[in-house]
Design a protein around this motif. Structure first.
Motif, mmCIF file in Angstrom:
data_model
loop_
_atom_site.group_PDB
_atom_site.id
_atom_site.type_symbol
_atom_site.label_atom_id
_atom_site.label_comp_id
_atom_site.label_asym_id
_atom_site.label_seq_id
_atom_site.Cartn_x
_atom_site.Cartn_y
_atom_site.Cartn_z
ATOM 1 N N SER A 15 0.974 -1.266 0.038
ATOM 2 C CA SER A 15 -0.094 -0.045 -0.079
ATOM 3 C C SER A 15 0.935 1.422 0.113
ATOM 4 O O SER A 15 1.798 1.052 0.531
ATOM 5 C CB SER A 15 -0.941 0.012 1.225
ATOM 6 O OG SER A 15 -1.696 1.295 1.315
ATOM 7 N N SER A 16 0.142 2.391 -0.598
ATOM 8 C CA SER A 16 0.674 3.663 -0.294
ATOM 9 C C SER A 16 0.708 3.906 1.173
ATOM 10 O O SER A 16 -0.160 3.772 1.652
ATOM 11 C CB SER A 16 0.371 4.583 -1.419
ATOM 12 O OG SER A 16 -1.146 4.821 -0.821
ATOM 13 N N ALA A 56 12.913 1.874 6.136
ATOM 14 C CA ALA A 56 12.166 2.763 5.986
ATOM 15 C C ALA A 56 11.628 3.443 4.821
ATOM 16 O O ALA A 56 10.560 4.136 4.787
ATOM 17 C CB ALA A 56 12.578 3.923 7.148
ATOM 18 N N LYS A 57 12.228 3.205 3.838
ATOM 19 C CA LYS A 57 11.987 3.744 2.389
ATOM 20 C C LYS A 57 11.054 2.987 2.001
ATOM 21 O O LYS A 57 10.106 3.551 0.843
ATOM 22 C CB LYS A 57 13.197 3.824 1.636
ATOM 23 C CG LYS A 57 14.135 4.947 1.908
ATOM 24 C CD LYS A 57 15.067 5.172 0.910
ATOM 25 C CE LYS A 57 16.369 6.219 1.361
ATOM 26 N NZ LYS A 57 17.357 6.352 0.719
ATOM 27 N N THR A 58 11.066 1.630 2.276
ATOM 28 C CA THR A 58 10.053 0.724 1.403
ATOM 29 C C THR A 58 8.919 0.095 2.652
ATOM 30 O O THR A 58 7.956 -0.741 1.870
ATOM 31 C CB THR A 58 10.765 -0.400 0.935
ATOM 32 O OG1 THR A 58 11.503 -1.186 1.944
ATOM 33 C CG2 THR A 58 11.657 0.090 -0.258
ATOM 34 N N HIS A 59 9.380 0.233 3.815
ATOM 35 C CA HIS A 59 8.368 -0.540 4.794
ATOM 36 C C HIS A 59 7.789 0.378 5.805
ATOM 37 O O HIS A 59 8.500 1.342 6.107
ATOM 38 C CB HIS A 59 8.879 -1.634 5.440
ATOM 39 C CG HIS A 59 9.081 -2.656 4.368
ATOM 40 N ND1 HIS A 59 10.206 -2.726 3.532
ATOM 41 C CD2 HIS A 59 8.264 -3.923 4.300
ATOM 42 C CE1 HIS A 59 10.265 -3.803 2.779
ATOM 43 N NE2 HIS A 59 8.785 -4.642 3.277
ATOM 44 N N PHE A 60 6.673 0.517 6.325
ATOM 45 C CA PHE A 60 6.039 1.169 7.262
ATOM 46 C C PHE A 60 4.888 0.730 7.985
ATOM 47 O O PHE A 60 4.111 -0.132 7.454
ATOM 48 C CB PHE A 60 5.415 2.678 6.659
ATOM 49 C CG PHE A 60 4.403 2.655 5.541
ATOM 50 C CD1 PHE A 60 3.095 2.838 6.138
ATOM 51 C CD2 PHE A 60 4.581 2.236 4.388
ATOM 52 C CE1 PHE A 60 2.029 2.469 5.189
ATOM 53 C CE2 PHE A 60 3.621 1.995 3.443
ATOM 54 C CZ PHE A 60 2.044 2.175 3.907
ATOM 55 N N ARG A 61 4.356 1.417 9.147
ATOM 56 C CA ARG A 61 3.247 0.940 9.938
ATOM 57 C C ARG A 61 2.320 2.187 10.178
ATOM 58 O O ARG A 61 3.056 3.342 9.924
ATOM 59 C CB ARG A 61 3.650 0.383 11.288
ATOM 60 C CG ARG A 61 4.390 -0.828 11.092
ATOM 61 C CD ARG A 61 4.777 -1.302 12.492
ATOM 62 N NE ARG A 61 3.572 -2.199 13.025
ATOM 63 C CZ ARG A 61 3.639 -2.435 14.404
ATOM 64 N NH1 ARG A 61 4.857 -2.285 15.290
ATOM 65 N NH2 ARG A 61 2.503 -3.145 14.696
ATOM 66 N N ILE A 62 1.221 1.978 10.292
ATOM 67 C CA ILE A 62 0.263 3.249 10.666
ATOM 68 C C ILE A 62 -0.111 3.302 12.188
ATOM 69 O O ILE A 62 -0.549 2.179 12.529
ATOM 70 C CB ILE A 62 -0.819 3.471 9.592
ATOM 71 C CG1 ILE A 62 -0.512 3.303 8.179
ATOM 72 C CG2 ILE A 62 -1.797 4.389 10.038
ATOM 73 C CD1 ILE A 62 0.248 4.777 7.712
ATOM 74 N N PRO A 145 4.429 -0.093 -3.088
ATOM 75 C CA PRO A 145 4.314 -0.643 -4.338
ATOM 76 C C PRO A 145 5.830 -0.389 -4.993
ATOM 77 O O PRO A 145 6.520 0.581 -4.688
ATOM 78 C CB PRO A 145 3.190 0.320 -4.936
ATOM 79 C CG PRO A 145 2.438 0.705 -4.064
ATOM 80 C CD PRO A 145 3.230 0.861 -2.898
ATOM 81 N N ASP A 146 6.152 -1.320 -5.859
ATOM 82 C CA ASP A 146 7.270 -1.236 -6.436
ATOM 83 C C ASP A 146 7.526 0.298 -7.386
ATOM 84 O O ASP A 146 6.609 0.761 -7.777
ATOM 85 C CB ASP A 146 7.373 -2.222 -7.560
ATOM 86 C CG ASP A 146 7.899 -3.603 -7.096
ATOM 87 O OD1 ASP A 146 8.129 -3.887 -6.109
ATOM 88 O OD2 ASP A 146 7.338 -4.513 -7.938
ATOM 89 N N GLY A 147 8.877 0.922 -6.968
ATOM 90 C CA GLY A 147 8.857 2.317 -7.535
ATOM 91 C C GLY A 147 8.541 3.272 -6.684
ATOM 92 O O GLY A 147 8.874 4.550 -7.027
ATOM 93 N N GLU A 148 7.829 2.986 -5.768
ATOM 94 C CA GLU A 148 7.499 4.077 -4.722
ATOM 95 C C GLU A 148 8.350 4.100 -3.383
ATOM 96 O O GLU A 148 9.244 2.989 -3.050
ATOM 97 C CB GLU A 148 5.878 4.041 -4.460
ATOM 98 C CG GLU A 148 5.095 4.181 -5.592
ATOM 99 C CD GLU A 148 3.521 4.107 -4.966
ATOM 100 O OE1 GLU A 148 3.281 4.436 -3.896
ATOM 101 O OE2 GLU A 148 2.847 3.872 -5.868
#
Length: 153
Positions: A15-16, A56-62, A145-148
């Motif tokens: 997800s974004s 942290a550029k590719t994975h996160f939590r809300i 997503p890939d590229g984001e």
């Protein structure tokens, strides 16, 4: 939450950050509806935090901390009881319920929603003036997503 990875945090999907924040707002709105008594929710917005042991550029939590203040202070018990009763009907599994170790012995309700990969801790703070429910939600770990890249805000 199930589907735990080695770091103890479940994978929530791809997800974004914007879409994941919107999903968390919907979860919070659902919880607000389950409370079912007149009152006001705080205006806090979901935020982004890091996943343990992930880039942290590719994975996160809300996360989404907010509070509910009933219109009548005497409704605080009913607010938590309604939430507790409604949660299982909406896919939540209550994993802990009872007083904490604080001097006020606040009642804590911890629950997981395995399908949505969200956990919540609701604390009845009936000694506060005015009494309120404090709710802290946290998601599993998302991958962008890939590229984001994850937006840290």
């Amino acid at each position: 939450m199930t589907d735990n990875k080695s770091d103890g945090v479940p994978f929530a999907g791809t997800s974004s950050t914007r879409d994941a924040k919107s999903a968390m707002k919907r979860v919070s709105s659902d919880l607000y509806e389950m409370i079912g008594v007149k009152g006001k929710a705080s205006d806090n917005f979901p935020g982004v935090t890091k996943c343990p042991d992930k880039d942290a550029k590719t994975h996160f939590r809300i996360y989404h901390p907010w509070s509910f203040t009933p219109a009548a202070a005497s409704d605080i018990d009913e607010a938590l009881e309604r939430l507790k009763r409604a949660m299982p009907e909406h896919g939540w599994k209550i994993v802990e319920y009872g007083p904490d170790t604080s001097k006020d012995k606040n009642i804590n309700l911890s629950a997981d929603h395995d399908k949505k990969k969200v956990s919540v801790i609701a604390v009845k703070m009936d000694k506060d003036d005015p009494p309120q429910l404090s709710l802290d939600l946290i998601s599993g770990c998302y991958e962008v997503p890939d590229g984001e890249e994850a937006d840290p805000y």
